[in-house]
Design a protein around this motif. Structure first.
Motif, PDB file in Angstrom:
ATOM      1  N   ALA A   1      27.060  85.853  16.781  1.00 34.24           N
ATOM      2  CA  ALA A   1      26.760  86.686  15.617  1.00 34.24           C
ATOM      3  C   ALA A   1      25.274  86.708  15.300  1.00 34.24           C
ATOM      4  O   ALA A   1      24.799  87.615  14.609  1.00 34.24           O
ATOM      5  N   GLU A   2      24.532  85.736  15.821  1.00 27.04           N
ATOM      6  CA  GLU A   2      23.103  85.672  15.545  1.00 27.04           C
ATOM      7  C   GLU A   2      22.354  86.886  16.089  1.00 27.04           C
ATOM      8  O   GLU A   2      21.369  87.333  15.501  1.00 27.04           O
ATOM      9  N   SER A   3      22.824  87.452  17.195  1.00 34.76           N
ATOM     10  CA  SER A   3      22.084  88.530  17.839  1.00 34.76           C
ATOM     11  C   SER A   3      22.928  89.773  18.096  1.00 34.76           C
ATOM     12  O   SER A   3      22.518  90.647  18.860  1.00 34.76           O
ATOM     13  N   THR A   4      24.115  89.856  17.491  1.00 32.71           N
ATOM     14  CA  THR A   4      24.982  91.014  17.717  1.00 32.71           C
ATOM     15  C   THR A   4      25.468  91.570  16.382  1.00 32.71           C
ATOM     16  O   THR A   4      25.250  90.981  15.326  1.00 32.71           O
ATOM     17  N   GLU A   5      26.169  92.694  16.470  1.00 32.37           N
ATOM     18  CA  GLU A   5      26.789  93.268  15.286  1.00 32.37           C
ATOM     19  C   GLU A   5      27.968  92.394  14.843  1.00 32.37           C
ATOM     20  O   GLU A   5      28.593  91.703  15.664  1.00 32.37           O
ATOM     21  N   PRO A   6      28.309  92.412  13.553  1.00 29.93           N
ATOM     22  CA  PRO A   6      29.422  91.582  13.053  1.00 29.93           C
ATOM     23  C   PRO A   6      30.746  91.818  13.770  1.00 29.93           C
ATOM     24  O   PRO A   6      31.566  90.908  13.876  1.00 29.93           O
ATOM     25  N   ILE A   7      30.938  93.044  14.302  1.00 30.40           N
ATOM     26  CA  ILE A   7      32.210  93.335  14.963  1.00 30.40           C
ATOM     27  C   ILE A   7      32.434  92.444  16.178  1.00 30.40           C
ATOM     28  O   ILE A   7      33.573  92.133  16.535  1.00 30.40           O
ATOM     29  N   VAL A   8      31.364  91.996  16.832  1.00 29.03           N
ATOM     30  CA  VAL A   8      31.508  91.134  18.008  1.00 29.03           C
ATOM     31  C   VAL A   8      32.134  89.803  17.615  1.00 29.03           C
ATOM     32  O   VAL A   8      33.038  89.296  18.280  1.00 29.03           O
ATOM     33  N   ALA A   9      31.676  89.226  16.505  1.00 29.10           N
ATOM     34  CA  ALA A   9      32.275  87.972  16.039  1.00 29.10           C
ATOM     35  C   ALA A   9      33.716  88.188  15.616  1.00 29.10           C
ATOM     36  O   ALA A   9      34.594  87.358  15.892  1.00 29.10           O
ATOM     37  N   GLY A  10      33.985  89.316  14.944  1.00 33.29           N
ATOM     38  CA  GLY A  10      35.350  89.589  14.491  1.00 33.29           C
ATOM     39  C   GLY A  10      36.330  89.743  15.635  1.00 33.29           C
ATOM     40  O   GLY A  10      37.402  89.132  15.649  1.00 33.29           O
ATOM     41  N   LEU A  11      35.960  90.543  16.619  1.00 30.22           N
ATOM     42  CA  LEU A  11      36.821  90.721  17.787  1.00 30.22           C
ATOM     43  C   LEU A  11      36.844  89.462  18.648  1.00 30.22           C
ATOM     44  O   LEU A  11      37.882  89.098  19.216  1.00 30.22           O
ATOM     45  N   GLY A  12      35.699  88.788  18.734  1.00 26.69           N
ATOM     46  CA  GLY A  12      35.626  87.590  19.560  1.00 26.69           C
ATOM     47  C   GLY A  12      36.497  86.465  19.060  1.00 26.69           C
ATOM     48  O   GLY A  12      36.955  85.621  19.852  1.00 26.69           O
ATOM     49  N   ALA A  13      36.749  86.422  17.751  1.00 26.94           N
ATOM     50  CA  ALA A  13      37.616  85.377  17.218  1.00 26.94           C
ATOM     51  C   ALA A  13      39.018  85.461  17.821  1.00 26.94           C
ATOM     52  O   ALA A  13      39.715  84.442  17.948  1.00 26.94           O
ATOM     53  N   GLU A  14      39.431  86.667  18.227  1.00 21.37           N
ATOM     54  CA  GLU A  14      40.743  86.820  18.863  1.00 21.37           C
ATOM     55  C   GLU A  14      40.785  86.099  20.201  1.00 21.37           C
ATOM     56  O   GLU A  14      41.866  85.673  20.653  1.00 21.37           O
ATOM     57  N   ALA A  15      39.635  85.968  20.857  1.00 25.22           N
ATOM     58  CA  ALA A  15      39.596  85.307  22.160  1.00 25.22           C
ATOM     59  C   ALA A  15      39.920  83.828  22.046  1.00 25.22           C
ATOM     60  O   ALA A  15      40.460  83.228  22.990  1.00 25.22           O
ATOM     61  N   LEU A  16      39.585  83.210  20.930  1.00 20.85           N
ATOM     62  CA  LEU A  16      39.910  81.795  20.758  1.00 20.85           C
ATOM     63  C   LEU A  16      41.413  81.575  20.805  1.00 20.85           C
ATOM     64  O   LEU A  16      41.902  80.642  21.451  1.00 20.85           O
ATOM     65  N   GLU A  17      42.153  82.433  20.132  1.00 19.45           N
ATOM     66  CA  GLU A  17      43.613  82.342  20.164  1.00 19.45           C
ATOM     67  C   GLU A  17      44.135  82.592  21.578  1.00 19.45           C
ATOM     68  O   GLU A  17      45.016  81.883  22.067  1.00 19.45           O
ATOM     69  N   PHE A  18      43.581  83.598  22.237  1.00 18.28           N
ATOM     70  CA  PHE A  18      44.064  83.965  23.568  1.00 18.28           C
ATOM     71  C   PHE A  18      43.823  82.854  24.584  1.00 18.28           C
ATOM     72  O   PHE A  18      44.749  82.431  25.301  1.00 18.28           O
TER      73      PHE A  18
END
Length: 347
Positions: free
Chosen positions: A59-76
Motif C-alpha cells: 500500500a505504500e506505493s500503490t493504489e488502495p485497491i491493491v491492498a484491498g484485493l490483495g487481502a483476499e490472497a492471504l485467505e487463498f
C-alpha cells in the motif's frame, strides 16, 4: 461447458482452481483445459517472483485497491490452498535513511513499530544493524515455483481438468465456450495498452544468515527485499526498469542487489550466488490489473509485480463472470472504451 485457460502461471492456475471450486459448489459440469507454451507450470515471470503476500506493505506505493484485493490472497494462499507461511513482514532502514521508514509508516497500516529488543525477538540477525523496524504481523510469503507446481498437481488430479504443456494455444482449434487468456506480457499483441516492466533478481545461499520472514530495507534510490527460501537460500530483488528486455540481467543491477543485501547483513557479502534471472512484468499505464472482456474471451492481465498477491482476486471474479454470465462488476470493458470511475473499473 468447455473452458480453455491460456497460461499456467499464477493467474492461469488460480483462475482454473476458482472455476473448479465454484462449479463444484454450484453443481455445474465444466471441462477445463489449461494450455501452457513452456514445459511446465510457472515458467513465466512467476518463475522469478518474490512470493510475498504483503498487501499492507504494498500500500505504500500503490493504489488502495491493491491492498484491498490483495487481502483476499492471504485467505487463498494460507487456507484455501495452504502453500504460504504467515510469519509477517519486517521493514527496516539504515539510520541515515530513518526518514524513509517514517514515510513508509505514514502510508501504510496494520503494523507495529518495534525497537531493537523487539526486532531481536523477531529476527536476531538484524538487531545489530537496525534499531527500529515496522512489523506487519498478518502478512505471508511462499516459494513461487513449488507453490505453482503444487497447485498444478492439485488441478491435474481433478477429473475434469486437462493440463497441456509445450503447446502453443494459437495452434489449437477454437473449440471452447469460454477462453481465459492469462499469458501476461505474451498477450501484448492482443491487449491494447499492455507494456512490460523488467524485474531482476538473484538467489544466494548463506549458512551465516537466518531469517524467518521477508525483510524490506528502504533506501531513497536502491530499496531491496530479501525473502528466505529453503536450504539456506534467499531471494533478493527490487529492480523495476522501464524496458521490455526479458532475459538480460545487468551487472549494475546485480551490484546494487549485492550491496543492498550486504547492508542488511554483512554475511551476504560472502554468500554464494546460486542464480540470477529477469523477466518482464505485464503492466498497464497505472500499474493496476484488469479483467477485459471481449465476448466470451476474458483477459486477466496487468498484475505488474503483484502476481501472487492479486491473482486470487482476479480469478474469483473471472470465475463468476464465466459461471454467472451477465455478472460484470468492477471490470473494464475494452469494447466500451470508457473508464467511468477508474477505481471501480479496475478489478
Amino acid at each position: 461447458m468447455r473452458i480453455r485457460v491460456i497460461g499456467a502461471g499464477a493467474a492461469g492456475l488460480t483462475a482454473a482452481y476458482e472455476l473448479v471450486s465454484r462449479a463444484r459448489a454450484a453443481g455445474r459440469d465444466l471441462a477445463i483445459e489449461i494450455v501452457e507454451k513452456s514445459d511446465g507450470p510457472g515458467k513465466g515471470c512467476s518463475f522469478f517472483a518474490g512470493g510475498m503476500i504483503a498487501p499492507w506493505c504494498e500500500a505504500e506505493s500503490t493504489e488502495p485497491i491493491v491492498a484491498g484485493l490483495g487481502a483476499e490472497a492471504l485467505e487463498f494462499w494460507t487456507r484455501e490452498v495452504p502453500l504460504a507461511e504467515r510469519r509477517g513482514s519486517v521493514v527496516v532502514a539504515l539510520e541515515r535513511d530513518r526518514g524513509e521508514l517514517v514515510q513508509f509508516s505514514r502510508r501504510t497500516s496494520r503494523f507495529v513499530t518495534v525497537d531493537r529488543a523487539g526486532l531481536a525477538a523477531l529476527e536476531p540477525d538484524l538487531a545489530e544493524n537496525f534499531s527500529t523496524a515496522l512489523y506487519f504481523e498478518e502478512e505471508a510469503h511462499l516459494e513461487p515455483r513449488s507453490a505453482l507446481a503444487a497447485l498444478a498437481e492439485k488441478l491435474a488430479a481433478e477429473p475434469n481438468v486437462t493440463l497441456r504443456y509445450g503447446v502453443d494455444a494459437e495452434t489449437l482449434p477454437d473449440n471452447w465456450d469460454w477462453l481465459l487468456d492469462c499469458r501476461g506480457y505474451a498477450a501484448k499483441p492482443k491487449l491494447s495498452g499492455l507494456r512490460g516492466v523488467k524485474g531482476e533478481m538473484m538467489i544466494v545461499r548463506s549458512r551465516d544468515v537466518r531469517l524467518a520472514r521477508p525483510v524490506r530495507m528502504l533506501h531513497p534510490r536502491h530499496p531491496v527485499y530479501v525473502v528466505p527460501r529453503a536450504d539456506g537460500t534467499f531471494m533478493v530483488g527490487a529492480t523495476m526498469i522501464e524496458n521490455e528486455e526479458r532475459a538480460r540481467v545487468t551487472a549494475r543491477s546485480i551490484v546494487e542487489l549485492v550491496n543492498s543485501a550486504f547492508a542488511i547483513h554483512p554475511a551476504f557479502g560472502e554468500a554464494e550466488v546460486v542464480e540470477t534471472g529477469s523477466d518482464v512484468r505485464p503492466s498497464f499505464w497505472d500499474n493496476l490489473p484488469r479483467i477485459v472482456r471481449d465476448g466470451r474471451r476474458l483477459f486477466l492481465n496487468g498484475l505488474y509485480r503483484h502476481g501472487f498477491l492479486l491473482s486470487p482476486a482476479l480469478a474469483s471474479r473471472a470465475a463468476r463472470i464465466v459461471l454467472e454470465d451477465g455478472y460484470f462488476p468492477e471490470v473494464m470493458d475494452e469494447n466500451r472504451g470508457q473508464w467511468g470511475d477508474a477505481r471501480r473499473e479496475v478489478v
